[in-house]
Each structure stands twice: as C-alpha cells, then as structure tokens.
Design a protein around this motif. Structure first.
Motif, PDB file in Angstrom:
ATOM      1  N   ARG A 129      -5.283  -2.730  -7.551  1.00  0.00           N
ATOM      2  CA  ARG A 129      -6.482  -3.133  -7.074  1.00  0.00           C
ATOM      3  C   ARG A 129      -7.425  -2.050  -6.420  1.00  0.00           C
ATOM      4  N   ASN A 130      -6.709  -1.151  -5.577  1.00  0.00           N
ATOM      5  CA  ASN A 130      -7.438   0.022  -5.012  1.00  0.00           C
ATOM      6  C   ASN A 130      -6.874   1.261  -5.210  1.00  0.00           C
ATOM      7  N   GLU A 168     -11.908   5.423  -5.725  1.00  0.00           N
ATOM      8  CA  GLU A 168     -12.454   6.371  -4.939  1.00  0.00           C
ATOM      9  C   GLU A 168     -11.955   7.750  -5.508  1.00  0.00           C
ATOM     10  N   ASN A 216      -0.642  -3.125  -4.495  1.00  0.00           N
ATOM     11  CA  ASN A 216      -2.163  -3.354  -4.445  1.00  0.00           C
ATOM     12  C   ASN A 216      -2.903  -2.170  -4.152  1.00  0.00           C
ATOM     13  N   SER A 217      -2.504  -1.098  -3.481  1.00  0.00           N
ATOM     14  CA  SER A 217      -3.337  -0.164  -3.317  1.00  0.00           C
ATOM     15  C   SER A 217      -2.385   1.388  -3.261  1.00  0.00           C
ATOM     16  N   LYS A 246     -16.374  -1.515  -5.669  1.00  0.00           N
ATOM     17  CA  LYS A 246     -16.680  -0.395  -5.084  1.00  0.00           C
ATOM     18  C   LYS A 246     -16.331   0.934  -5.543  1.00  0.00           C
ATOM     19  N   SER A 306     -11.496  -1.469  -6.216  1.00  0.00           N
ATOM     20  CA  SER A 306     -12.236  -0.124  -5.405  1.00  0.00           C
ATOM     21  C   SER A 306     -11.431   0.989  -6.206  1.00  0.00           C
ATOM     22  N   LYS A 322      -7.373   5.643  -5.134  1.00  0.00           N
ATOM     23  CA  LYS A 322      -8.011   6.718  -4.516  1.00  0.00           C
ATOM     24  C   LYS A 322      -7.133   8.013  -4.936  1.00  0.00           C
ATOM     25  N   SER A 382      -2.814   5.738  -3.140  1.00  0.00           N
ATOM     26  CA  SER A 382      -3.920   6.976  -2.857  1.00  0.00           C
ATOM     27  C   SER A 382      -2.966   8.215  -3.259  1.00  0.00           C
ATOM     28  N   GLU A 418       0.887  -1.306  -0.005  1.00  0.00           N
ATOM     29  CA  GLU A 418      -0.084   0.070  -0.031  1.00  0.00           C
ATOM     30  C   GLU A 418       1.013   1.152  -0.017  1.00  0.00           C
ATOM     31  N   LEU A 442      -8.870  -3.006 -11.297  1.00  0.00           N
ATOM     32  CA  LEU A 442      -9.300  -2.390  -9.848  1.00  0.00           C
ATOM     33  C   LEU A 442     -10.581  -2.972  -9.395  1.00  0.00           C
TER      34      LEU A 442
END
Length: 205
Positions: free
Chosen positions: A59-60, A87, A28-29, A108, A85, A62, A31, A1, A83
């Motif tokens: 995968r995630n 945001e 994976n994530s 999501k 999620s 933002k 932001s 992350e 993806l």
C-alpha cells in the motif's frame, strides 16, 4: 511495515531474492533506501531493485537514494496497483516515470530531488487527452513535487486533488484539472484547498 537501509551493501541478486518481499502479502509499507555514495554501480542497482519486488498488495512505497538508470520492472509495468502512497526521492538518474493514471488507489504522490526527470508518461500519451496516460491517478488527493528542474509538464490533475506543493520544478505551464470521460476531458469542480508554488522560474500562469 518494513524499512530497508544501505541497500548498496547487497552483493548479489540471490541476496535480494532472499528477502522474499513478493511472498509477504501482509506487508503494507515498504521503504527502500540507498546511502549517498560516489562509486554507484548503476547496472547493479537496477538489477537489485528488480529483485526487491514487493507483493502486489503493498500500500505504501518509498524509494530513496537509488542510483540506477531505470525504474524497476515492477513499477514500469504497474504491478503494484494497490498503492495508496508513492514517494520517490533522490533517484538522480531517472529521466522518465511511467504513466501513473492506472493506479486507481493512489492518494499521495511525492517526488523529491529527481534532477534528471523530464516527463511522467510517454510523450504520445501526454499529448492525447483521450488516453489515461495523460492523467494522474483519479483519486489522488496529495501531490508534492520538489527539486525536479528538468520536469517541464505534469499530466492532467484529478478534481479529487486537495493539497498540491510544487517547488523548484521546471514547469512551463500550470497543469490542467479534469477527468477522462469517454474520449474527452471532463472539467469538474476542484477540491483544491492548499496550493503552494515556489521558485518555478519558467512557469507562466
């Protein structure tokens, strides 16, 4: 992350490239956050975000506080198809999002404070139920849309949707639920368990 803050301080494309996000397949994530500021350089933000493209396995994702006028090329062209999620928050100049119907893994979708957003998908797609562009992702289970006053219409919702929150959105009609089946819309039992609709003054049920 990985969380990256104060991206407005990135001075050059070379600096963005040095992050080598595209070369991190095990990330994976991600932001990406810009701090609130009055002297935003739209063109600079656009180019910087283009050069912060993550690996296709992300995968995630933002993105928050972005002041560019357009989406990054890698979202526009849906190069992040894994993806789960997505945001998007406080991206105040975006007027349109691409059709997201091809993001088969997305579960999501959270859209918050996109005051200029007018549509998701191309207008010609939204009016054609035979086009995947008129649908949200087929396995989406959570949809949250808040403070998007200019958004008048949502694509067709998938029957997989379990949780939906809509607040302060300019919708004029409640979105339909269905699947693309051949060249027609297939109506199937909805899995919706939670629906919250607040302060949507133009909405007629």
């Amino acid at each position: 992350e990985l969380e990256v803050f104060s991206i407005e301080n990135v001075e050059s494309l070379e600096e963005a490239d040095n992050a080598k996000l595209k070369e991190k397949p095990y990330l994976n994530s991600l932001s990406l956050t810009w701090s609130a500021r009055a002297d935003a350089e739209n063109g600079k933000d656009d180019l910087i975000l283009d050069h912060l493209e993550p690996h296709a396995h992300i995968r995630n994702l933002k993105i928050s506080g972005y002041c560019g006028a357009r989406l990054p090329i890698w979202i526009e062209n849906l190069r992040v198809k894994n993806l789960v999620s997505l945001e998007l928050a406080r991206c105040i100049y975006w007027e349109q999002l691409p059709s997201l119907g091809e993001l088969d893994c997305l579960k999501k979708l959270w859209l918050e404070c996109l005051p200029s957003l007018q549509q998701i998908g191309h207008p010609s797609q939204l009016s054609n139920i035979r086009c995947i562009g008129s649908y949200l992702p087929p396995h989406l289970d959570t949809l949250i849309v808040r403070r998007c006053k200019e958004l008048k219409q949502l694509p067709i919702l998938p029957p997989s949707l379990v949780h939906m929150e809509i607040c302060k959105v300019g919708l004029t009609e409640f979105p339909r639920i269905g699947n693309l089946h051949g060249e027609s819309i297939e109506t199937r039992p909805s899995k919706l368990q939670f629906v919250s609709v607040e302060e949507c003054e133009s909405l007629t049920l």
